[in-house]
Write an enzyme that holds these catalytic residues in place. Structure first.
Site, PDB file in Angstrom:
ATOM      1  N   HIS A  60      -2.260  -3.264 -11.346  1.00  0.00           N
ATOM      2  CA  HIS A  60      -3.248  -2.329 -10.789  1.00  0.00           C
ATOM      3  C   HIS A  60      -2.609  -1.008 -10.369  1.00  0.00           C
ATOM      4  CE1 HIS A  60      -7.360  -1.811  -9.180  1.00  0.00           C
ATOM      5  NE2 HIS A  60      -6.774  -0.994  -8.320  1.00  0.00           N
TER       6      HIS A  60
ATOM      7  N   ASP B  28      -3.949   3.167  -9.656  1.00  0.00           N
ATOM      8  CA  ASP B  28      -5.125   4.035  -9.519  1.00  0.00           C
ATOM      9  C   ASP B  28      -4.866   5.485  -9.915  1.00  0.00           C
ATOM     10  OD1 ASP B  28      -7.636   2.794  -8.618  1.00  0.00           O
ATOM     11  OD2 ASP B  28      -6.430   2.012  -6.973  1.00  0.00           O
TER      12      ASP B  28
ATOM     13  N   GLU C 143     -12.520  -1.992 -11.778  1.00  0.00           N
ATOM     14  CA  GLU C 143     -12.414  -2.555 -10.432  1.00  0.00           C
ATOM     15  C   GLU C 143     -13.755  -2.501  -9.713  1.00  0.00           C
ATOM     16  OE1 GLU C 143      -9.962  -0.513  -7.568  1.00  0.00           O
ATOM     17  OE2 GLU C 143      -9.524  -2.369  -6.506  1.00  0.00           O
TER      18      GLU C 143
ATOM     19  N   HIS D 179     -15.722  -4.742  -5.716  1.00  0.00           N
ATOM     20  CA  HIS D 179     -14.789  -3.964  -4.893  1.00  0.00           C
ATOM     21  C   HIS D 179     -15.159  -4.308  -3.451  1.00  0.00           C
ATOM     22  CE1 HIS D 179     -12.741  -0.387  -3.106  1.00  0.00           C
ATOM     23  NE2 HIS D 179     -11.805  -0.909  -3.856  1.00  0.00           N
TER      24      HIS D 179
ATOM     25  N   HIS E  39     -10.377  -8.865  -4.072  1.00  0.00           N
ATOM     26  CA  HIS E  39     -11.565  -8.277  -3.428  1.00  0.00           C
ATOM     27  C   HIS E  39     -12.761  -9.219  -3.296  1.00  0.00           C
ATOM     28  CE1 HIS E  39     -10.582  -3.929  -2.915  1.00  0.00           C
ATOM     29  NE2 HIS E  39      -9.823  -4.087  -3.979  1.00  0.00           N
TER      30      HIS E  39
ATOM     31  N   HIS F 214      -4.215  -7.379  -7.704  1.00  0.00           N
ATOM     32  CA  HIS F 214      -3.460  -6.701  -6.638  1.00  0.00           C
ATOM     33  C   HIS F 214      -3.808  -7.328  -5.283  1.00  0.00           C
ATOM     34  CE1 HIS F 214      -7.274  -4.604  -6.959  1.00  0.00           C
ATOM     35  NE2 HIS F 214      -7.048  -3.807  -5.939  1.00  0.00           N
TER      36      HIS F 214
ATOM     37  N   ASP G 203      -0.576  -1.490  -6.709  1.00  0.00           N
ATOM     38  CA  ASP G 203      -1.682  -0.689  -6.144  1.00  0.00           C
ATOM     39  C   ASP G 203      -1.255   0.760  -5.899  1.00  0.00           C
ATOM     40  OD1 ASP G 203      -4.337  -0.379  -5.466  1.00  0.00           O
ATOM     41  OD2 ASP G 203      -4.252  -1.601  -3.646  1.00  0.00           O
TER      42      ASP G 203
HETATM   43 ZN   LIG Z   1      -8.442  -2.642  -4.802  1.00  0.00          ZN
END
Ligand SMILES: [Zn+2]
Ligand SMILES: *[C@@H]1O[C@H](CO)[C@@H](O)[C@H](O)[C@H]1NC(C)=O
Ligand SMILES: *[C@@H]1O[C@H](CO)[C@@H](O)[C@H](O)[C@H]1NC(C)=O
Ligand SMILES: *[C@@H]1O[C@H](CO)[C@@H](O)[C@H](O)[C@H]1NC(C)=O
Length: 421
Positions: free
Chosen positions: A44, A46, A147, A174, A220, A241, A310
């Site tokens: 993961h 971003d 996600e 999420h 999540h 993650h 992450d």
């Molecule tokens: Zn997350």
């Protein structure tokens, strides 16, 4: 005399620091050697979200070689020996019931454009074979994970379309419930449960993801949801993650009983480096992250652990792990803790490769199964931004008030037509 004492102290300091340094160097040398043989696959990152936040996805205005307002750029990727990355196509829960699908498509698009703009550095990837091939070519295999279930707007057709665009995992939620799944905030007590895990449509979705060969990501989601998916899924599941709840009791982390079930299912928990999930505080060190690796290994074996840093999705990272270039420090720390080469390589990439190829095999075994085309019941998704085209709304259906208005209008119009005729 004093001089002699000082020089003796200096000499012993020099010798011990020299010994320490060379031992450190040996762990790092071995770490880098293992990373040259097995791809580091991270679950993961971003960066795509940072591209939207900082540049509104105007990649033409960005040089990913020198970009320095992110944890991730091409130089840092090379230094960190990042073999494969699941880039996150993330859009916030605020988009749910609004433009979540468009915004998610734009995040998928920006990952494709990254690969087109930097073909020497990234290779778009959708399979375990692609990851191995990219690694042989010294490129970072670039996969996509979406996600949050809000991104598919409760539509299996949208899920399938995203699969065709290359998406290889979906995180079921999420930090918001969807019309078919509860999120981790329910476990923290700050939101009410709506589905006690997954609704019947949520379970349909799990079956369809197995059929497609899309990985089911349980980061999540609630513990109830994790267990329902573990009951049902034909393929191994991932936590893209998440860290270990026993080490840091945060509801985003994975409890031991779930770790044991992940082991039975041959799945993977990819350790998150966010300080708040590592130490349940604002500060953390490399050894704190390694504690999560050790714990997951102790409970579920080295075959269920992986990396899910992450990066660029979090604000606080451990000292010594500030950006993606630093990940070899964790590998060296695991070696210092007597992890074997085989165990380290499992965590680096072999576990994820196993999970992905098993999901591909489940897909291949199900290739004669029809796609599930039964939509979510309309009254479970009814909202002002959604039309009901395609649904046969019964007289007692949820949109009765609207259809009564339409019926009255139709009668009035017909009467008017008859009068004027
Ligand atoms: Zn997350
Ligand atoms: C970061 O990049 C910007 C724009 O290229 C540059 O002006 C700045 O000096 C860089 N900062 C650092 C710390 O390298
Ligand atoms: C990849 O990099 C290694 C080490 O730098 C080099 O030996 C090898 O030839 C490269 N392979 C390709 C396909 O460029
Ligand atoms: C690693 O193994 C060595 C040799 O068996 C042992 O002395 C050392 O205590 C071990 N270290 C850890 C952290 O387990």
């Amino acid at each position: 005399m004093l001089f002699n004492v000082i020089s003796a102290v200096c000499l012993s300091l020099w010798v011990s620091s020299c010994v320490v340094n060379s031992a450190e160097d040996l762990y790092m040398t071995r770490a880098l050697k293992l990373m040259s043989e097995t791809p580091l696959i991270d679950g993961h990152n971003d960066l795509p979200w940072q591209l939207r936040k900082q540049f509104n996805n105007e990649l033409n205005k960005v040089d990913l070689h020198t970009l320095n307002s992110t944890h991730t750029n091409i130089k840092k990727i090379k230094d960190g020996r990042l073999g494969a990355q699941f880039w996150s196509a993330y859009v916030p829960c605020e988009t749910q019931y609004k433009d979540a699908v468009r915004q998610t498509l734009e995040q998928i698009d920006v990952v494709h454009r990254m690969c087109q703009k930097y073909p020497d550095d990234f290779m778009f990837a959708t399979s375990s074979d692609d990851i191995n091939n990219a690694f042989k070519m010294n490129k970072t295999a670039s996969l996509i994970g979406v996600e949050g279930g809000h991104s598919i707007d409760s539509s299996l057709g949208t899920l399938r379309t995203m699969y065709h665009l290359g998406v290889r995992y979906l995180t079921l939620t999420h930090s918001c419930n969807t019309p078919w799944a509860d999120n981790w905030l329910v476990d923290s007590g700050s939101e009410p449960s709506e589905h006690n895990g997954l609704s019947p449509f949520g379970k349909q979705l799990v079956v369809e993801m197995n059929r497609l060969g899309m990985l089911i990501d349980l980061a999540h989601v609630t513990v109830a949801g994790m267990n329902q998916v573990l009951d049902m899924s034909k393929a191994p599941v991932i936590f893209s993650h998440s860290s270990a709840y026993t080490i840091c009791p945060h509801k985003r982390n994975v409890p031991d009983d779930v770790l044991r079930r992940v082991k039975e299912k041959r799945g993977i928990v990819m350790v998150n480096f966010y300080n708040d999930y590592v130490t349940c505080s604002k500060i953390a060190k490399i050894s704190d992250v390694a504690d999560h690796f050790d714990h997951i290994k102790k409970v579920g074996g080295a075959d269920i652990v992986g990396f899910g840093g992450d990066y660029d999705g979090v604000t606080r990272l451990p000292e010594g792990l500030e950006d993606v270039s630093k990940v070899p420090n964790v590998v060296a720390e695991l070696l210092r803790r007597n992890w074997t080469d085989v165990e380290v390589k499992a965590a680096l990439g072999n576990n994820l490769l196993r999970v992905l190829s098993e999901a591909e095999k489940v897909r291949d075994d199900l290739k004669d199964t029809e796609p599930d085309d039964v939509p979510i019941p309309y009254d479970e998704v009814k909202n002002t931004c959604r039309t009901s085209y395609g649904y046969q709304i019964s007289e007692s259906g949820a949109i009765r008030p609207l259809s009564s208005v339409a019926l009255v209008l139709t009668l009035i119009l017909q009467a008017a037509v008859m009068l004027t005729a």
